[in-house]
Write a protein that holds these residues in place. Structure first.
Motif, PDB file in Angstrom:
ATOM      1  N   SER A  47       0.822  -1.217   0.000  1.00 44.30           N
ATOM      2  CA  SER A  47       0.000   0.000   0.000  1.00 44.30           C
ATOM      3  C   SER A  47       0.850   1.258   0.000  1.00 44.30           C
ATOM      4  O   SER A  47       0.343   2.356  -0.273  1.00 44.30           O
ATOM      5  CB  SER A  47      -0.919   0.003   1.235  1.00 44.30           C
ATOM      6  N   ARG A  48       2.132   1.143   0.288  1.00 42.88           N
ATOM      7  CA  ARG A  48       3.000   2.325   0.355  1.00 42.88           C
ATOM      8  C   ARG A  48       3.453   2.806  -1.021  1.00 42.88           C
ATOM      9  O   ARG A  48       3.968   3.922  -1.148  1.00 42.88           O
ATOM     10  CB  ARG A  48       4.243   2.013   1.206  1.00 42.88           C
ATOM     11  N   PHE A  49       3.283   1.966  -2.043  1.00 40.26           N
ATOM     12  CA  PHE A  49       3.836   2.322  -3.354  1.00 40.26           C
ATOM     13  C   PHE A  49       3.167   3.558  -3.945  1.00 40.26           C
ATOM     14  O   PHE A  49       3.844   4.439  -4.490  1.00 40.26           O
ATOM     15  CB  PHE A  49       3.701   1.150  -4.328  1.00 40.26           C
ATOM     16  N   LEU A  50       1.852   3.652  -3.871  1.00 39.93           N
ATOM     17  CA  LEU A  50       1.128   4.742  -4.534  1.00 39.93           C
ATOM     18  C   LEU A  50       1.013   6.006  -3.691  1.00 39.93           C
ATOM     19  O   LEU A  50       0.253   6.901  -4.047  1.00 39.93           O
ATOM     20  CB  LEU A  50      -0.271   4.264  -4.944  1.00 39.93           C
ATOM     21  N   THR A  51       1.727   6.103  -2.594  1.00 34.50           N
ATOM     22  CA  THR A  51       1.705   7.349  -1.821  1.00 34.50           C
ATOM     23  C   THR A  51       2.466   8.434  -2.579  1.00 34.50           C
ATOM     24  O   THR A  51       3.408   8.141  -3.330  1.00 34.50           O
ATOM     25  CB  THR A  51       2.336   7.140  -0.441  1.00 34.50           C
ATOM     26  N   LEU A  52       2.072   9.683  -2.383  1.00 34.65           N
ATOM     27  CA  LEU A  52       2.698  10.788  -3.113  1.00 34.65           C
ATOM     28  C   LEU A  52       4.187  10.877  -2.827  1.00 34.65           C
ATOM     29  O   LEU A  52       4.998  11.116  -3.726  1.00 34.65           O
ATOM     30  CB  LEU A  52       2.008  12.110  -2.748  1.00 34.65           C
ATOM     31  N   GLY A  53       4.552  10.693  -1.564  1.00 35.46           N
ATOM     32  CA  GLY A  53       5.960  10.768  -1.212  1.00 35.46           C
ATOM     33  C   GLY A  53       6.784   9.701  -1.905  1.00 35.46           C
ATOM     34  O   GLY A  53       7.894   9.966  -2.386  1.00 35.46           O
ATOM     35  N   ASN A  54       6.246   8.486  -1.995  1.00 34.62           N
ATOM     36  CA  ASN A  54       6.989   7.404  -2.636  1.00 34.62           C
ATOM     37  C   ASN A  54       7.081   7.605  -4.142  1.00 34.62           C
ATOM     38  O   ASN A  54       8.133   7.360  -4.746  1.00 34.62           O
ATOM     39  CB  ASN A  54       6.320   6.059  -2.337  1.00 34.62           C
ATOM     40  N   LEU A  55       5.997   8.059  -4.768  1.00 37.33           N
ATOM     41  CA  LEU A  55       6.044   8.310  -6.214  1.00 37.33           C
ATOM     42  C   LEU A  55       7.047   9.420  -6.539  1.00 37.33           C
ATOM     43  O   LEU A  55       7.732   9.367  -7.562  1.00 37.33           O
ATOM     44  CB  LEU A  55       4.653   8.679  -6.720  1.00 37.33           C
ATOM     45  N   THR A 292      11.279   2.164 -10.727  1.00 36.05           N
ATOM     46  CA  THR A 292      10.029   1.642 -10.162  1.00 36.05           C
ATOM     47  C   THR A 292      10.252   0.243  -9.591  1.00 36.05           C
ATOM     48  O   THR A 292       9.791  -0.075  -8.487  1.00 36.05           O
ATOM     49  CB  THR A 292       8.928   1.600 -11.234  1.00 36.05           C
ATOM     50  N   ILE A 293      10.961  -0.584 -10.345  1.00 35.32           N
ATOM     51  CA  ILE A 293      11.267  -1.941  -9.862  1.00 35.32           C
ATOM     52  C   ILE A 293      12.116  -1.877  -8.597  1.00 35.32           C
ATOM     53  O   ILE A 293      11.846  -2.575  -7.606  1.00 35.32           O
ATOM     54  CB  ILE A 293      11.978  -2.746 -10.960  1.00 35.32           C
ATOM     55  N   ARG A 294      13.145  -1.053  -8.614  1.00 35.52           N
ATOM     56  CA  ARG A 294      14.004  -0.931  -7.438  1.00 35.52           C
ATOM     57  C   ARG A 294      13.221  -0.443  -6.222  1.00 35.52           C
ATOM     58  O   ARG A 294      13.374  -0.961  -5.106  1.00 35.52           O
ATOM     59  CB  ARG A 294      15.147   0.044  -7.730  1.00 35.52           C
ATOM     60  N   ASN A 295      12.409   0.562  -6.441  1.00 29.79           N
ATOM     61  CA  ASN A 295      11.618   1.103  -5.342  1.00 29.79           C
ATOM     62  C   ASN A 295      10.685   0.046  -4.770  1.00 29.79           C
ATOM     63  O   ASN A 295      10.570  -0.110  -3.546  1.00 29.79           O
ATOM     64  CB  ASN A 295      10.823   2.316  -5.837  1.00 29.79           C
ATOM     65  N   GLY A 296      10.036  -0.706  -5.659  1.00 28.29           N
ATOM     66  CA  GLY A 296       9.131  -1.746  -5.199  1.00 28.29           C
ATOM     67  C   GLY A 296       9.852  -2.836  -4.436  1.00 28.29           C
ATOM     68  O   GLY A 296       9.363  -3.304  -3.392  1.00 28.29           O
ATOM     69  N   LEU A 297      11.038  -3.220  -4.918  1.00 30.10           N
ATOM     70  CA  LEU A 297      11.808  -4.237  -4.218  1.00 30.10           C
ATOM     71  C   LEU A 297      12.264  -3.745  -2.845  1.00 30.10           C
ATOM     72  O   LEU A 297      12.317  -4.523  -1.880  1.00 30.10           O
ATOM     73  CB  LEU A 297      13.015  -4.658  -5.060  1.00 30.10           C
ATOM     74  N   ASN A 298      12.590  -2.454  -2.750  1.00 36.05           N
ATOM     75  CA  ASN A 298      12.939  -1.881  -1.444  1.00 36.05           C
ATOM     76  C   ASN A 298      11.758  -1.931  -0.493  1.00 36.05           C
ATOM     77  O   ASN A 298      11.899  -2.288   0.680  1.00 36.05           O
ATOM     78  CB  ASN A 298      13.406  -0.432  -1.600  1.00 36.05           C
ATOM     79  N   TYR A 306      19.517  -8.690  -5.217  1.00 29.17           N
ATOM     80  CA  TYR A 306      18.489  -9.095  -6.168  1.00 29.17           C
ATOM     81  C   TYR A 306      18.051  -7.920  -7.046  1.00 29.17           C
ATOM     82  O   TYR A 306      17.555  -8.130  -8.152  1.00 29.17           O
ATOM     83  CB  TYR A 306      17.297  -9.686  -5.430  1.00 29.17           C
ATOM     84  N   GLN A 307      18.242  -6.710  -6.531  1.00 26.29           N
ATOM     85  CA  GLN A 307      17.951  -5.542  -7.364  1.00 26.29           C
ATOM     86  C   GLN A 307      18.936  -5.472  -8.524  1.00 26.29           C
ATOM     87  O   GLN A 307      18.561  -5.145  -9.654  1.00 26.29           O
ATOM     88  CB  GLN A 307      18.019  -4.269  -6.515  1.00 26.29           C
ATOM     89  N   ARG A 308      20.217  -5.770  -8.261  1.00 26.62           N
ATOM     90  CA  ARG A 308      21.201  -5.783  -9.338  1.00 26.62           C
ATOM     91  C   ARG A 308      20.876  -6.885 -10.344  1.00 26.62           C
ATOM     92  O   ARG A 308      21.038  -6.713 -11.550  1.00 26.62           O
ATOM     93  CB  ARG A 308      22.608  -6.017  -8.766  1.00 26.62           C
ATOM     94  N   ILE A 309      20.416  -8.027  -9.814  1.00 28.34           N
ATOM     95  CA  ILE A 309      20.043  -9.127 -10.705  1.00 28.34           C
ATOM     96  C   ILE A 309      18.900  -8.707 -11.630  1.00 28.34           C
ATOM     97  O   ILE A 309      18.896  -9.022 -12.824  1.00 28.34           O
ATOM     98  CB  ILE A 309      19.641 -10.371  -9.886  1.00 28.34           C
ATOM     99  N   SER A 310      17.927  -7.972 -11.089  1.00 27.18           N
ATOM    100  CA  SER A 310      16.786  -7.538 -11.907  1.00 27.18           C
ATOM    101  C   SER A 310      17.233  -6.618 -13.035  1.00 27.18           C
ATOM    102  O   SER A 310      16.735  -6.718 -14.158  1.00 27.18           O
ATOM    103  CB  SER A 310      15.747  -6.840 -11.030  1.00 27.18           C
ATOM    104  N   VAL A 311      18.204  -5.720 -12.748  1.00 28.90           N
ATOM    105  CA  VAL A 311      18.719  -4.832 -13.793  1.00 28.90           C
ATOM    106  C   VAL A 311      19.435  -5.637 -14.866  1.00 28.90           C
ATOM    107  O   VAL A 311      19.256  -5.417 -16.071  1.00 28.90           O
ATOM    108  CB  VAL A 311      19.679  -3.783 -13.183  1.00 28.90           C
TER     109      VAL A 311
END
Length: 337
Positions: A47-55, A292-298, A306-311
């Motif tokens: 639920s934190r992804f779509l907050t204004l601060g996170n975007l 976006t992927i990195r932020n979501g994984l965080n 695993y973030q480096r693996i995704s890139v």
């Protein structure tokens, strides 16, 4: 009368439906759908992804990486690439913070950083154009040299500063907009104009399509190549200044692996490693997708490894897609009698 009417009807351009417009937009920016799907999945996962601060955090992170990515777009369009941009980030940060720590104004420190980045670009450009060293070897050597210089100048320690001017580069909000976003928008506007509206941009694409033909056409190929490497050096310097502004320190360890990020957002955005075609907006969307992927994984507490693996996986997928697209026309031609 009927003939005239038929001619007018024939010459009239067909009306474009909403579907046609959408399809055309998606073809020019193919990462739009993956970006939307990833964002939708993350909005359900946390639920934190779509907050204004996170975007806003996503946009700021994408803005910081897109500035060198835009310069790298020109380089890859030219059929070349620069592996030294991550080391440029480190050296720029160390020099900027060292100058500030020695008592100079923040603007002087940032100017010294920009000059440093430009000099790294000049070094790359001259080694490649004057001595005929391949871009891979030349920029790989520069990557090692510049990283070593950054470590030597910092003495292997962090150069800590607390400068309001430098801090403004990361935390300032002109007109309420974070400074990195402002800089990215300006860089995008300049790059769109340079790439699609100037001779320089057309010449870069011509070199990437066929360098020998560009030589025979009388284009100043070496000067154009040198200019592109200087642009990457300056963009890498801006990257280094922004990272140092966020951390309020310079370090020889900053920017490790950043060259992969810069190349990845360009390639997944649609710019071919073979050169000849630039996808500027694709680079922007590529930066948004990766961040976006990195932020979501965080947010999901996934380890950084695993973030480096995704890139890396995104880069492999983009290269595979480009290879398939290149093979398809050849297969069609081979089938002809």
């Amino acid at each position: 009368m009927s003939t005239t009417t038929e001619r007018r009807t024939t010459s009239a351009p067909p009306r474009r439906t909403v579907v046609d417009v959408v399809v055309s937009a998606l073809r020019s920016a193919p990462l739009t759908i993956p970006l939307i799907l990833v964002a939708a999945a993350l909005s359900f996962a946390t639920s934190r992804f779509l907050t204004l601060g996170n975007l806003e955090n996503v946009l700021v992170a994408a803005s910081i990486i897109v500035i060198p990515g835009l310069a790298m777009t020109l380089c890859i369009t030219m059929g070349e690439f620069d592996l030294s941009v991550g080391s440029t980030v480190a050296l720029t940060g160390v020099i900027t913070c060292t100058v500030i720590a020695d008592g100079a104004h923040g603007l002087v420190g940032m100017l010294a950083g920009l000059v440093t980045g430009a000099l790294v670009g000049v070094l790359n450009g001259l080694v490649i154009t004057r001595f005929g060293v391949t871009p891979f070897i030349a920029t790989l050597a520069t990557m090692v040299i510049v990283r070593g210089a950054a470590t030597a100048l910092s003495g292997g320690r962090d150069v800590i500063v607390n400068d309001p001017t430098l801090k403004y580069m990361a935390a300032g909000r002109p007109l309420g907009i974070p400074m990195p976003i402002v800089l990215a928008v300006l860089a995008l506007a300049v790059m769109l104009w340079v790439t699609y509206r100037t001779r320089f941009g057309r010449h870069v694409a011509a070199i990437g399509s066929n360098r020998d033909a560009a030589h025979l056409s009388g284009l100043p190929v070496d000067r154009i190549r040198l200019a592109v490497y200087v642009m990457i050096g300056v963009a890498g310097a801006i990257w280094g200044i922004l990272i140092s502004a966020q951390l309020q320190k310079g370090s020889g360890q900053l920017g490790l692996g950043f060259e992969l990020d810069a190349i990845t957002i360009v390639v997944i955005g649609g710019t071919s490693l073979l050169g000849g075609h630039a996808a500027v907006m694709g680079t922007v969307i590529g930066a948004l997708l990766i961040e976006t992927i990195r932020n979501g994984l965080n947010l999901l507490n996934v380890p950084p490894a695993y973030q480096r693996i995704s890139v890396g996986l995104l880069l492999v997928a983009a290269l595979a897609i480009q290879a398939i697209r290149r093979k398809a026309p050849v297969e069609v031609l081979d089938d002809k009698p």
